[in-house]
Design a protein around this motif. Structure first.
Motif, short mmCIF file in Angstrom:
data_model
loop_
_atom_site.label_atom_id
_atom_site.label_comp_id
_atom_site.label_asym_id
_atom_site.label_seq_id
_atom_site.Cartn_x
_atom_site.Cartn_y
_atom_site.Cartn_z
N ALA A 67 8.27 9.45 6.83
CA ALA A 67 8.19 10.83 7.32
C ALA A 67 6.95 11.55 6.77
CB ALA A 67 9.45 11.59 6.91
N ALA A 68 6.61 11.26 5.53
CA ALA A 68 5.48 11.96 4.91
C ALA A 68 4.13 11.32 5.22
CB ALA A 68 5.68 12.02 3.39
N GLU A 69 4.11 9.98 5.37
CA GLU A 69 2.83 9.29 5.44
C GLU A 69 2.67 8.41 6.68
OE1 GLU A 69 2.22 7.23 1.72
OE2 GLU A 69 3.45 8.71 0.67
N GLY A 70 3.72 8.26 7.47
CA GLY A 70 3.63 7.43 8.66
C GLY A 70 4.07 6.00 8.39
N PRO A 71 4.43 5.25 9.45
CA PRO A 71 4.91 3.87 9.29
C PRO A 71 3.91 2.94 8.62
CG PRO A 71 5.37 4.70 11.50
CD PRO A 71 4.46 5.70 10.85
N SER A 72 2.61 3.19 8.82
CA SER A 72 1.59 2.30 8.24
C SER A 72 1.63 2.29 6.72
CB SER A 72 0.20 2.69 8.71
OG SER A 72 -0.12 4.00 8.28
N ALA A 73 2.22 3.32 6.11
CA ALA A 73 2.30 3.38 4.65
C ALA A 73 3.11 2.22 4.10
CB ALA A 73 2.92 4.71 4.21
N LEU A 74 4.05 1.69 4.90
CA LEU A 74 4.89 0.59 4.43
C LEU A 74 4.14 -0.73 4.35
CD1 LEU A 74 8.24 1.34 6.30
CD2 LEU A 74 7.58 1.97 3.98
N LEU A 75 2.94 -0.79 4.92
CA LEU A 75 2.12 -2.00 4.84
C LEU A 75 0.98 -1.85 3.84
CD1 LEU A 75 1.87 -3.05 8.61
CD2 LEU A 75 3.31 -4.04 6.81
N THR A 76 1.01 -0.77 3.05
CA THR A 76 -0.01 -0.56 2.04
C THR A 76 0.01 -1.71 1.04
OG1 THR A 76 0.31 1.83 2.22
CG2 THR A 76 -0.89 1.04 0.30
N GLY A 77 -1.17 -2.25 0.74
CA GLY A 77 -1.26 -3.33 -0.22
C GLY A 77 -1.01 -4.70 0.35
N PHE A 78 -0.93 -4.82 1.69
CA PHE A 78 -0.67 -6.13 2.29
C PHE A 78 -1.75 -7.14 1.95
CE2 PHE A 78 -1.32 -9.17 5.75
CZ PHE A 78 -0.08 -9.78 5.80
N GLY A 79 -3.03 -6.71 1.97
CA GLY A 79 -4.15 -7.62 1.69
C GLY A 79 -4.07 -8.25 0.32
N PRO A 80 -4.05 -7.43 -0.75
CA PRO A 80 -3.97 -8.05 -2.09
C PRO A 80 -2.67 -8.80 -2.33
CG PRO A 80 -3.84 -5.63 -2.22
CD PRO A 80 -4.26 -5.99 -0.83
N THR A 81 -1.60 -8.39 -1.65
CA THR A 81 -0.34 -9.13 -1.78
C THR A 81 -0.49 -10.54 -1.21
OG1 THR A 81 1.05 -7.15 -1.68
CG2 THR A 81 2.07 -9.22 -1.07
N ALA A 82 -1.03 -10.63 0.01
CA ALA A 82 -1.17 -11.93 0.66
C ALA A 82 -2.13 -12.84 -0.09
CB ALA A 82 -1.65 -11.73 2.11
N VAL A 83 -3.29 -12.31 -0.48
CA VAL A 83 -4.29 -13.12 -1.17
C VAL A 83 -3.83 -13.45 -2.58
CG1 VAL A 83 -6.66 -13.18 -2.04
CG2 VAL A 83 -6.19 -12.20 0.20
N GLY A 84 -3.30 -12.45 -3.30
CA GLY A 84 -2.88 -12.67 -4.67
C GLY A 84 -1.79 -13.73 -4.78
N TYR A 85 -0.80 -13.65 -3.90
CA TYR A 85 0.30 -14.61 -4.00
C TYR A 85 -0.02 -15.94 -3.34
CZ TYR A 85 3.22 -11.30 -6.38
OH TYR A 85 3.72 -10.46 -7.33
N PHE A 86 -1.11 -15.99 -2.56
CA PHE A 86 -1.58 -17.28 -2.06
C PHE A 86 -2.06 -18.14 -3.24
CE2 PHE A 86 -4.78 -20.20 -0.48
CZ PHE A 86 -4.21 -20.72 0.66
N ILE A 87 -2.93 -17.56 -4.07
CA ILE A 87 -3.46 -18.33 -5.19
C ILE A 87 -2.42 -18.48 -6.31
CG2 ILE A 87 -5.86 -17.83 -4.71
CD1 ILE A 87 -5.83 -15.64 -6.74
N GLN A 88 -1.60 -17.43 -6.50
CA GLN A 88 -0.58 -17.51 -7.53
C GLN A 88 0.50 -18.52 -7.16
OE1 GLN A 88 2.74 -16.30 -7.23
NE2 GLN A 88 3.42 -16.15 -9.35
N GLY A 89 0.93 -18.49 -5.90
CA GLY A 89 1.98 -19.41 -5.46
C GLY A 89 1.54 -20.86 -5.54
N GLY A 90 0.29 -21.11 -5.14
CA GLY A 90 -0.22 -22.47 -5.24
C GLY A 90 -0.25 -22.95 -6.67
N GLY A 91 -0.77 -22.08 -7.56
CA GLY A 91 -0.84 -22.45 -8.97
C GLY A 91 0.52 -22.63 -9.60
N LYS A 92 1.48 -21.79 -9.21
CA LYS A 92 2.82 -21.85 -9.81
C LYS A 92 3.56 -23.11 -9.40
CE LYS A 92 6.02 -18.99 -8.28
NZ LYS A 92 6.85 -17.76 -8.15
N PHE A 93 3.61 -23.40 -8.11
CA PHE A 93 4.37 -24.56 -7.65
C PHE A 93 3.72 -25.87 -8.08
CE2 PHE A 93 6.53 -21.48 -5.06
CZ PHE A 93 7.79 -22.03 -4.83
N ALA A 94 2.39 -25.97 -7.93
CA ALA A 94 1.71 -27.19 -8.37
C ALA A 94 1.80 -27.32 -9.89
CB ALA A 94 0.24 -27.16 -7.93
N GLY A 95 1.69 -26.19 -10.60
CA GLY A 95 1.79 -26.21 -12.05
C GLY A 95 3.17 -26.65 -12.52
#
Length: 316
Positions: A67-95
């Motif tokens: 209501a205050a910021e619009g629906p797009s506010a719920l996708l804030t941080g999608f970029g660093p989330t996707a990239v960050g957990y791509f490298i973190q997930g790979g390292g965690k499972f392989a590790g």
């Protein structure tokens, strides 16, 4: 167990190609699930850092944000989330696969490995997560700034650049200690509880039923899903206090001084209830994340022709 104590057993010798497959499967399962959970994570983080939302449910807080910021506010941080957990997930499972195999090798024989399997699970998940978090921390800091500070930047690149320019390495890794406090318990819950859930199911079955289970794709899906959900609940509960403190640290809350002293002060200020603010939505999110990750991880490994991970379950 029926095997003789001290009897050596076969330990798979994973190749670089195998670990590449583990990394790829882990990276994809983590980025897909965390990316899909971005709206819930946005609301959860805002509940943790915004005093006006702290007592609201996930649904009500989400409605107020939209209501205050619009629906797009719920996708804030999608970029660093996707990239960050791509490298973190790979390292965690392989590790996890790497360190579990090495700790089993140190045990030397099957009886010893099975006897100390809890320590092996804890050690492998902790060490694997430690190195994965070195990669994750700057991107997680960027995500929290984007979510908690409206107008901080337009996305991943500009947010990361601003954080690096204004805070440098020190600010980018300001949350490293709390992120370790969050992610290591998370990984322990994720991998250790999942291992024991599978073990509990298998130990309850006769040999005939075990074979039937392995042949039934739908039955294995149900076991994997149920184990992942339980492991997700455990991961959320174990890591929730540090997750709250991480959001506070990256928001700039707390006194000056060492990171350990800041964490102690913030924990005292938050109290038990404050540390577990947002636990309900986070448990829902984490159950979906963990169960989804294990299901996707196994499917991608199979598609890549990767071997199964080393199992040290107690048979009886």
């Amino acid at each position: 167990m029926s095997k003789t104590v001290g009897t050596p057993f076969h330990i798979p010798q994973f190749t670089i190609a195998d670990y590449t497959s583990f990394f790829t499967a882990g990276a994809l399962c983590a980025t897909l699930t965390h990316g899909a959970m971005t709206p819930i994570d946005v609301v959860k983080t805002r509940i943790q850092v915004d005093p006006t939302l702290i007592r609201h449910s996930l649904l009500n807080a989400g409605r107020k944000i939209v209501a205050a910021e619009g629906p797009s506010a719920l996708l804030t941080g999608f970029g660093p989330t996707a990239v960050g957990y791509f490298i973190q997930g790979g390292g965690k499972f392989a590790g996890y696969e790497f360190w579990k195999k090495n700790f089993v090798s140190i045990a030397g024989d099957q009886e010893t490995a099975v006897k100390y399997r809890t320590a092996i699970y804890l050690g492998a998940s902790s060490v694997g997560e430690f190195f994965a978090d070195i990669l994750l921390t700057p991107l997680e800091a960027t995500r929290i700034h984007l979510v908690s500070e409206r107008g901080y930047a337009t996305g991943l690149v500009t947010g990361f650049a601003r954080l690096a320019r204004e805070g440098g390495i020190g600010q980018m890794y300001a949350g490293f200690l709390p992120i370790l406090c969050k992610q290591i318990p998370y990984a322990i819950g994720q991998f250790t509880v999942n291992e024991f859930c599978h073990e509990a199911v298998l130990r309850s079955l006769t040999e005939e039923k075990k074979l039937a289970l392995q042949r039934s794709k739908s039955a294995m899906f149900g076991v994997n899903l149920g184990s992942g959900i339980i492991a997700g609940f455990a991961a959320a509960i174990l890591s929730q206090p540090a997750d709250t403190l991480l959001s506070q640290i990256n928001k700039g809350h707390g006194p000056s001084g060492s990171m350990a002293s800041r964490l102690v002060v913030l924990a005292r200020q938050a109290g038990f209830r404050g540390l577990f603010a947002g636990l309900g939505p986070r448990m829902i999110m984490t159950a979906g994340l963990v169960s989804g990750q294990f299901l996707i991880y196994d499917e991608i490994k199979h598609a890549l022709g990767a071997p199964s991970g080393l199992e040290i379950h107690k048979d009886e």
